[in-house]
Write an enzyme that holds these catalytic residues in place. Sequence first.
Site, PDB file in Angstrom:
ATOM      1  CG  ASP A  44      35.134  54.320  62.181  1.00 30.95           C
ATOM      2  OD1 ASP A  44      35.997  55.060  62.691  1.00 30.95           O
ATOM      3  OD2 ASP A  44      34.235  54.733  61.443  1.00 30.95           O
ATOM      4  CG  HIS A  71      31.874  62.238  68.352  1.00 27.09           C
ATOM      5  ND1 HIS A  71      32.931  63.053  68.067  1.00 27.09           N
ATOM      6  CD2 HIS A  71      31.756  61.400  67.285  1.00 27.09           C
ATOM      7  CE1 HIS A  71      33.426  62.743  66.881  1.00 27.09           C
ATOM      8  NE2 HIS A  71      32.743  61.741  66.383  1.00 27.09           N
ATOM      9  CG  HIS A  88      35.789  53.588  57.662  1.00 29.79           C
ATOM     10  ND1 HIS A  88      35.993  54.085  56.417  1.00 29.79           N
ATOM     11  CD2 HIS A  88      36.272  54.527  58.515  1.00 29.79           C
ATOM     12  CE1 HIS A  88      36.579  55.267  56.508  1.00 29.79           C
ATOM     13  NE2 HIS A  88      36.769  55.552  57.761  1.00 29.79           N
ATOM     14  NE  ARG A 108      36.822  60.727  69.189  1.00 32.52           N
ATOM     15  CZ  ARG A 108      36.647  60.686  67.888  1.00 32.52           C
ATOM     16  NH1 ARG A 108      37.655  60.878  67.061  1.00 32.52           N
ATOM     17  NH2 ARG A 108      35.465  60.443  67.377  1.00 32.52           N
ATOM     18  CG  HIS A 168      39.445  52.591  61.519  1.00 33.17           C
ATOM     19  ND1 HIS A 168      39.493  53.137  60.267  1.00 33.17           N
ATOM     20  CD2 HIS A 168      38.905  53.543  62.308  1.00 33.17           C
ATOM     21  CE1 HIS A 168      39.001  54.367  60.305  1.00 33.17           C
ATOM     22  NE2 HIS A 168      38.629  54.635  61.548  1.00 33.17           N
ATOM     23  CE  LYS A 172      42.160  57.084  57.800  1.00 31.01           C
ATOM     24  NZ  LYS A 172      41.245  56.690  58.846  1.00 31.01           N
ATOM     25  CG  ASN A 203      40.375  61.482  63.708  1.00 24.81           C
ATOM     26  OD1 ASN A 203      40.760  60.647  64.514  1.00 24.81           O
ATOM     27  ND2 ASN A 203      39.108  61.592  63.349  1.00 24.81           N
ATOM     28  CG  HIS A 217      37.885  58.645  55.517  1.00 20.88           C
ATOM     29  ND1 HIS A 217      37.226  58.527  56.707  1.00 20.88           N
ATOM     30  CD2 HIS A 217      36.953  58.993  54.600  1.00 20.88           C
ATOM     31  CE1 HIS A 217      35.943  58.804  56.525  1.00 20.88           C
ATOM     32  NE2 HIS A 217      35.753  59.099  55.255  1.00 20.88           N
ATOM     33  CG  HIS A 226      38.424  57.313  65.752  1.00 27.18           C
ATOM     34  ND1 HIS A 226      39.059  58.276  65.008  1.00 27.18           N
ATOM     35  CD2 HIS A 226      37.797  56.507  64.858  1.00 27.18           C
ATOM     36  CE1 HIS A 226      38.812  58.078  63.726  1.00 27.18           C
ATOM     37  NE2 HIS A 226      38.050  57.007  63.598  1.00 27.18           N
TER      38      HIS A 226
END
Length: 347
Positions: free
Chosen positions: A248, A252, A175, A18, A14, A100, A42, A137, A16
């Site tokens: 996870d 950001h 998660h 980006r 899992h 997902k 996402n 999720h 991210h």
Amino acid sequence: MTTRITIRKPDDWHLHVRDGEMLKAVLPFTAKHFGRAILMPNLVPPVRTCADGKAYRERVIAALPRGSTFKPLMTCYLTDDTDPDDVERGFRDGVFTGVKLYPAHATTNSAYGVTDYNKITRVLERMEKIGMPFLMHGEYVATDVDIFDREKVFIERLLSKWIRQFPGLRMILEHLSSKEGVDFVKSAAPQLGGTITPYHMMLTRNDWLGHGLKPYMYVMPVIKTERDRLALRRAAASGEACYFLGTDSAPHPYAKKVSVSGIPGMFNAPVAIETYAQVFEEEGALDKLEAFASLNGPKHYRMPPNEETITLEKTPWTAPEEVKVPGPDQRALIYRGGETISWKVVN
Ligand code: NCD
Ligand code: ZN
């Protein structure tokens, strides 16, 4: 006392990474120590079709450091309108590893997520038929549900029903954040597996809210209580096949984290495998780290484990505070930045 451990190369189930400059800045941290990672879809806009998945995979591969053998595994972002034929094509062509679920408005970039669960039945039936994993999720978002109970209520109102309705559908509750989640995964294994992040095993809501607000620790599912943290640690350290590694890691830009309306997600890739090693050492379970990090995930996803190995040594080092990302104020804070990290990857 064990001060050196060699395990098969881990995978991150899992993650991210980006897109654009952020992708280039963060991907090398994962590619350095992990063989494969399930990449979350996402983005803005999300990775919704087979064509989106192919294009995103190409951008990810282009962002890899030269010579890297890291393999990205793509996922399809489920919406009310997802076409079962497109999903099947994506799976058969090796573009998508799984689908997902983001419940609408549950977390970062979930605005396109599922609003009506009746509308996804056909996709779930197709996935069950073709053996395609369903990643969730697992939070139920509604005004009558307290944010700390979202995972528990998702299990009660949706997941327990799906387990019976789709007995052949392989699922992953991602998660895990609560004792209820941990217990439910075990009760529904091997059909259901669960990933566990490093930060849900390290932190409680006291760390987040109890000594000055730490906007940085805002994540979905939110960090819970000591009871939950201990249940998560015991589950991971048990080495049981239904629990596996999923960081996870979710970078950001600084200004979006430290804001009057902050965004959930914590960037932990630079300290992830090292933090897991610390947790397993504290639990007296370093001998189970390989099962959790490198064997249980591939088994659930029906893939062979990695052939290469990594070696961790007990050598303290200081985690960097942030990663620089080109562009105005795009830098991302790193989880445990500035702290002394006790384990280090040495090869
Ligand atoms: C993730 C993100 O930033 O994309 N945020 C988070 O708090 N974990 C999304 C997610 O996995 O919920
Ligand atoms: Zn995530």
